[in-house]
Design an enzyme around this catalytic site. Sequence first.
Site, PDB file in Angstrom:
ATOM      1  N   ASP A   6       2.521  -1.358   5.868  1.00  0.00           N
ATOM      2  CA  ASP A   6       1.715  -0.901   4.738  1.00  0.00           C
ATOM      3  C   ASP A   6       2.519   0.125   3.940  1.00  0.00           C
ATOM      4  OD1 ASP A   6      -1.266  -0.822   3.689  1.00  0.00           O
ATOM      5  OD2 ASP A   6      -0.548   1.238   3.716  1.00  0.00           O
ATOM      6  N   ASP A 104       0.458  -4.505  -1.008  1.00  0.00           N
ATOM      7  CA  ASP A 104       1.294  -3.534  -0.296  1.00  0.00           C
ATOM      8  C   ASP A 104       1.191  -3.656   1.219  1.00  0.00           C
ATOM      9  OD1 ASP A 104      -1.135  -2.170   0.349  1.00  0.00           O
ATOM     10  OD2 ASP A 104      -0.080  -0.256   0.274  1.00  0.00           O
ATOM     11  N   GLU A 105       0.701  -4.782   1.698  1.00  0.00           N
ATOM     12  CA  GLU A 105       0.381  -4.854   3.119  1.00  0.00           C
ATOM     13  C   GLU A 105       0.600  -6.239   3.698  1.00  0.00           C
ATOM     14  OE1 GLU A 105      -3.480  -3.142   3.499  1.00  0.00           O
ATOM     15  OE2 GLU A 105      -3.705  -3.892   5.528  1.00  0.00           O
TER      16      GLU A 105
HETATM   17  N1  DCP Z   1      -5.973   0.521  -4.638  1.00  0.00           N
HETATM   18  C1  DCP Z   1      -6.844   0.585  -5.725  1.00  0.00           C
HETATM   19  N2  DCP Z   1      -8.157   0.938  -5.531  1.00  0.00           N
HETATM   20  C2  DCP Z   1      -8.623   1.250  -4.280  1.00  0.00           C
HETATM   21  C3  DCP Z   1      -7.749   1.180  -3.172  1.00  0.00           C
HETATM   22  C4  DCP Z   1      -6.425   0.826  -3.386  1.00  0.00           C
HETATM   23  O1  DCP Z   1      -6.428   0.300  -6.845  1.00  0.00           O
HETATM   24  N3  DCP Z   1      -9.902   1.615  -4.109  1.00  0.00           N
HETATM   25  C5  DCP Z   1      -4.554   0.176  -4.876  1.00  0.00           C
HETATM   26  C6  DCP Z   1      -3.723   1.398  -5.092  1.00  0.00           C
HETATM   27  C7  DCP Z   1      -2.944   1.570  -3.811  1.00  0.00           C
HETATM   28  C8  DCP Z   1      -2.829   0.163  -3.297  1.00  0.00           C
HETATM   29  O2  DCP Z   1      -4.001  -0.517  -3.752  1.00  0.00           O
HETATM   30  O3  DCP Z   1      -1.679   2.190  -4.042  1.00  0.00           O
HETATM   31  C9  DCP Z   1      -2.744   0.096  -1.781  1.00  0.00           C
HETATM   32  O4  DCP Z   1      -3.916   0.647  -1.200  1.00  0.00           O
HETATM   33  P1  DCP Z   1      -3.900   1.427   0.162  1.00  0.00           P
HETATM   34  O5  DCP Z   1      -5.296   1.460   0.654  1.00  0.00           O
HETATM   35  O6  DCP Z   1      -2.874   0.853   1.072  1.00  0.00           O
HETATM   36  O7  DCP Z   1      -3.538   2.919  -0.234  1.00  0.00           O
HETATM   37  P2  DCP Z   1      -2.168   3.580  -0.656  1.00  0.00           P
HETATM   38  O8  DCP Z   1      -0.997   2.666  -0.453  1.00  0.00           O
HETATM   39  O9  DCP Z   1      -2.296   4.097  -2.044  1.00  0.00           O
HETATM   40  O10 DCP Z   1      -2.085   4.832   0.310  1.00  0.00           O
HETATM   41  P3  DCP Z   1      -1.694   4.901   1.866  1.00  0.00           P
HETATM   42  O11 DCP Z   1      -0.450   5.714   1.918  1.00  0.00           O
HETATM   43  O12 DCP Z   1      -2.844   5.606   2.507  1.00  0.00           O
HETATM   44  O13 DCP Z   1      -1.514   3.495   2.349  1.00  0.00           O
HETATM   45 CA    CA Z   2      -0.721   1.527   1.482  1.00  0.00          CA
HETATM   46 CA    CA Z   3      -2.775  -1.291   1.965  1.00  0.00          CA
END
Ligand code: DCP
Ligand code: CA
Ligand code: CA
Length: 350
Positions: A6, A104-105
């Site tokens: 991730d 991203d996963e």
């Molecule tokens: N995303 C979004 N709206 C949300 C959740 C996520 O647009 N409610 C988008 C933005 C994030 C991406 O999806 O960058 C990936 O979501 P993640 O839940 O994996 O969160 P992040 O990568 O941002 O943070 P982390 O470091 O906790 O994985």
């Molecule tokens: Ca993420």
């Molecule tokens: Ca993710």
Amino acid sequence: MVLHLDMDYFFAQVEERENPRFKGVPLVVGADPKKGKGRGVVSTCNYEARKFGIHSGMAISKAYEACPEAIYLPVNMELYSRVSENIFRIIEKVSEKYEKVSLDEAYIDLSGLAENYKQAERIGCDLKKLIFKKEKLTCSVGIGENKMIAKIASEEDKPDGLKVVKAGDALKFISQKSIREIPGIGPKTEKKLEIILEKSGLKIKDLRAISKKQLVDVLGKRGEEIYKNVRGEDDSEIDLKTKTKSIGKEITFDQDTLDPEKIISTFKNLSQRVAGMAKTEERPIKTVVVTCRFENFNTYSRQVSFKPRKPTKGLIYKKGAKLLLKLLAKKLKPVRLLGIRVIFDESDKE
Ligand code: DCP
Ligand code: CA
Ligand code: CA
């Protein structure tokens, strides 16, 4: 064995990479807060912004309230998709056996790649290094005996984490985690479980006190899975992406026709639609197949292959029309159905 990868604060990290002055200061990606009057939500933010309580899904006006001095950026999806594609290309180098969960996963099936946890850790470490070298982005990796353990493990040392949970340690590893860490347990399920146990802030080990029957009574079929999940088990399989071999479209005329204008315009339209669908695969095509069914239901296919090329509308139409015209000139019968299909190149060169 399963590896879960991730990316860390994905959209925001990409923005930091593109513009290093965003590093080290609170950065929020989502919408224009318009001095607190903005109506969008936070997509994500960097860890500096998280210190102010800002998180994904929060109203942008609330984020502004918490941290007006943060930098606010709009969502540049085109950029993040491009970066995501690059990341998946790197993952593919490690293994073709992976499941893309989101931009991203991913889950990677390590069976056949790693015989023990040490080897698995090596793969995780190399993958992280490769992504950092090529994309200058960090991610977090979790390794476990199944998808659930791998996923929970990847959260453990975030950001830039690498956590291996051996089979024998899995039960203990998840015991003290919040039940929300189990994929699929959201706020609603959490509430129901809190009611059963008459307690909030439930840990995974707490759920082991609930019988299978009661879980199924309250949650239906999902209850059976949760019964296993809280014991470290997870039967869900890695949903392997099978590559699309070909993409095509066909159309049956309302009335059989010999009208060249109608045939050609329909064929152009089909070519355009097939090109549109084929483009999303982002792979070259090597063959175009044209199908034509006449009024007597006799159906003919003709195909031509060429050096792998991008599936543009022009290419597909030009190659297809040639085949079609030859076929029509020979048969000279009213057409009932027209179809066009492209076959992707399988040689997988980069
Ligand atoms: N995303 C979004 N709206 C949300 C959740 C996520 O647009 N409610 C988008 C933005 C994030 C991406 O999806 O960058 C990936 O979501 P993640 O839940 O994996 O969160 P992040 O990568 O941002 O943070 P982390 O470091 O906790 O994985
Ligand atoms: Ca993420
Ligand atoms: Ca993710």
